[in-house]
Every structure is written in C-alpha cells, then in structure tokens.
Motif scaffolding. Structure first.
Motif, PDB file in Angstrom:
ATOM      1  N   ILE A  20      -5.353   6.239  -0.574  1.00  0.00           N
ATOM      2  CA  ILE A  20      -4.585   6.847   0.506  1.00  0.00           C
ATOM      3  C   ILE A  20      -4.502   8.190   0.361  1.00  0.00           C
ATOM      4  O   ILE A  20      -4.289   8.977   1.326  1.00  0.00           O
ATOM      5  CB  ILE A  20      -3.414   5.783   0.400  1.00  0.00           C
ATOM      6  N   ILE A  69      -6.844  10.620   1.458  1.00  0.00           N
ATOM      7  CA  ILE A  69      -6.920  10.542   2.890  1.00  0.00           C
ATOM      8  C   ILE A  69      -5.806  11.461   3.481  1.00  0.00           C
ATOM      9  O   ILE A  69      -5.941  12.513   4.335  1.00  0.00           O
ATOM     10  CB  ILE A  69      -6.831   9.477   3.537  1.00  0.00           C
ATOM     11  N   VAL A  70      -4.729  11.271   3.017  1.00  0.00           N
ATOM     12  CA  VAL A  70      -3.341  12.067   3.389  1.00  0.00           C
ATOM     13  C   VAL A  70      -3.399  13.153   3.279  1.00  0.00           C
ATOM     14  O   VAL A  70      -3.122  14.189   3.824  1.00  0.00           O
ATOM     15  CB  VAL A  70      -2.104  11.267   2.594  1.00  0.00           C
ATOM     16  N   PHE A  74       0.942   4.267  -2.728  1.00  0.00           N
ATOM     17  CA  PHE A  74       0.553   5.572  -2.487  1.00  0.00           C
ATOM     18  C   PHE A  74       1.863   6.422  -2.916  1.00  0.00           C
ATOM     19  O   PHE A  74       1.596   7.482  -3.374  1.00  0.00           O
ATOM     20  CB  PHE A  74       0.773   5.774  -0.661  1.00  0.00           C
ATOM     21  N   SER A 124       0.877  -1.245   0.073  1.00  0.00           N
ATOM     22  CA  SER A 124       0.068  -0.019   0.055  1.00  0.00           C
ATOM     23  C   SER A 124       0.739   1.406   0.014  1.00  0.00           C
ATOM     24  O   SER A 124       0.535   2.372  -0.560  1.00  0.00           O
ATOM     25  CB  SER A 124      -0.761  -0.044   1.243  1.00  0.00           C
ATOM     26  N   TYR A 125       1.970   1.185   0.525  1.00  0.00           N
ATOM     27  CA  TYR A 125       2.919   2.430   0.726  1.00  0.00           C
ATOM     28  C   TYR A 125       3.408   2.708  -0.829  1.00  0.00           C
ATOM     29  O   TYR A 125       3.402   3.683  -1.026  1.00  0.00           O
ATOM     30  CB  TYR A 125       4.076   2.170   1.870  1.00  0.00           C
TER      31      TYR A 125
END
Length: 318
Positions: free
Chosen positions: A301, A304-305, A107, A103-104
């Motif tokens: 993500i 959201i971030v 992102f 996921s990172y």
C-alpha cells in the motif's frame, strides 16, 4: 484457529455472551471484560502514550480523557449502530470492512518505518509548526489517537457482535454497551497510569524513606526512556494487530486461508518443541508472523500511495 490477538478478541466475545445472558449481571461481566482485554490494553498502551510526549505535563490526563471520550464515541455512536445495521442487512460485509481497517493499520505502521528509512521529515516539520500553538498540537495528537483507536474498537465490537447473533436487537445492543464501557475504562486507565509514572516517581523521590526515594529516582530516570521506546513498540503493535486482522479475515472468507493455517501450524509445532515455554513461543511466533503479514500488505500500500500521493504521510495524523 485463533491465536494471539484473535484469541484475546474471542475472549471478548465470550464476555459479550456473559453480559447478554443476564441483564442483572451486566456490570459484573463488564468488569471481567476489562481484564480479558489484555491484548487490546497492550496495543493501546503502546500506541497512545506517544500522543502526549512533548506536551505539557498538566495536559497529559486531560488529553487521555479526550481520547477515551473519543474512543467511547467511536464504539457507541458509530460502531455499535453500524454493526447492528450490518448484522441485520449485510453481515457479509463485516469481515471485508475489518480487513480494510487492518490494512490501514498496516499501512500506517509501514509508512512510519519508510519515513525513518528514507529520512522523510515532512511529518515532523508539520508537528514542529503545530507546536507554536499548543492547542493545535493537542488537537492534532488527539485526532490521530482517536482515529487509530477506531480500528481497534471496530475489531473488538465486531468479534463481540458475532457471538450475539442469536439474541434480540435490544439485548445485543445493551451487551455491547457494557463491553465498550469496560474495555475503554481498562485500556485508558492503564494508559493514564503509564503517562503519570514520572509524577509518581517524583512524589516518591521526595519522601523520607530510603526505599521510596530509590524507587522514585528509578522511575524518574526510567519513564522518559520507556515513553520513547513505546513509539517503536506502538508501530510494531500496529503491524501485529493489522496483520492479525488480515489473517483472521482470510480464514473467515476462505481466501488464501492456507497462509494463516500454515502460520498457526508452524508456530504450534515450534511451541511443542520447546516444552514448558511452548505457549509463549507459539504466541510470539504467531504474533511475529502477523506482523510480517502486516508489513507485506502495508508495504504494498505504501508503494502505491507514494506513487500517486505527493506527501503520503499527510494521510496519517498522529
């Protein structure tokens, strides 16, 4: 139903088995691991060269060396002990942790795309400021490369570890060391060759042979364009790898596993329909589907971030 990156990582697991089968054959198995890690080489050769673009040519190989050392530290000092501890005490956490890493990566790639689309140049200004001190810029680039490598290394070590659960702790650790050394040498050897292609071209262009001069001139003109293109390829590779990790995790956890199964079936049917090029088409479609999955998760993500962080690109250091 592994495909693409996951199939290649399964090959790494096979190499780990070979390495553990006989301690006398570890060196040979480690050599095979370098050739079997073709998928990881592609990812790192697409991502890593951008960390030396804009820096002094004489610093290119030392920087690659620093990244390679950082990669080995990731594998041997952090990931290996952590993987062994997780296997002994909490094996159920391995797949979720890998999915967090995937996921990172998704992102990071999606944030870079968002920066381009939104004309957000804060991160570029950070690099420009750092360029006033070459040592600071070099440290910044090395740090970003090692962090990205950490996610890829974690996936490699975990897949290899999964095939060694029937062995003693000492033998498993020794086999993983062999795999780590072989893959790191293969990946960063190729990266070093890519970043020095322009110097090779200059050397050939100065030779007396007309053929050598033509090849050298072609390299001199081609390499800068290739290095620029690798930045975009690296972003795509991160989406592919991140999405592949996530899809594989869904299969392992049996959560929404109809998504990776459907993607595999669709790509397999498409491959069968084109005949001789079927395996290539199947691989490309699965890789594309993995990238789309990475883009979707990465996009969520990023939203959201960006909602809660003033400068989300500060979370990414290249």
């Amino acid at each position: 139903m592994p495909s693409g990156l996951i199939a290649l990582l399964d090959d790494v697991a096979t190499i780990a088995k070979l390495a553990a089968s006989s301690l006398d054959d570890v060196a040979g198995a480690a050599g095979k691991a370098s050739t079997k890690a073709a998928g990881v080489v592609i990812d790192d050769t697409a991502v890593t060269p951008r960390y030396v673009v804009g820096l002094s040519p004489e610093r290119e190989l030392p920087i690659i060396g620093k990244i390679a050392v950082g990669s080995l530290k990731n594998k041997l000092l952090i990931l290996l002990p952590a993987a062994l501890l997780l296997t002994a005490f909490a094996p159920f956490l391995i797949v979720p942790l890998l999915m967090i890493g995937g996921s990172y990566l998704a992102f990071e790639a999606t944030e870079k795309i968002a920066e381009i689309l939104l004309h957000d140049h804060h991160h570029e200004e950070q690099l420009v400021d750092a360029m006033a001190d070459p040592a600071d810029l070099e440290a910044l680039q090395v740090k970003g490369a090692i962090r990205t490598d950490f996610i890829l290394s974690a996936e490699i070590m975990a897949i290899a570890l999964a095939s060694l659960d029937h062995l003693t702790l000492a033998t498993t650790a020794f086999a993983l060391v062999a795999v780590a050394l072989a893959i790191t040498a293969g990946v960063y050897g190729v990266v070093a060759l890519i970043v020095k292609l322009d110097d090779i071209g200059l050397h050939l262009a100065e030779r007396s042979s007309p053929v050598s001069r033509k090849i050298g001139d072609a390299l001199v003109h081609f390499v800068p364009k290739m290095l620029s293109a690798l930045s975009g390829i690296g972003t795509a590779a991160m989406l592919w790898v991140g999405g592949g990790i996530l899809l594989h995790g869904l299969e392992e956890l049996h959560i929404l596993d109809f998504i990776p199964h459907a993607l595999h079936d669709w790509s397999a049917h498409a491959g069968e329909a084109v005949g001789l090029m079927g395996p290539v088409v199947e691989w490309l479609l699965y890789a594309l589907g993995s990238a789309v999955a990475g883009l979707i998760v990465g996009g969520i993500i990023v939203l959201i971030v960006r909602r809660f962080v003033k400068h989300p690109e500060e979370l990414i250091v290249d």
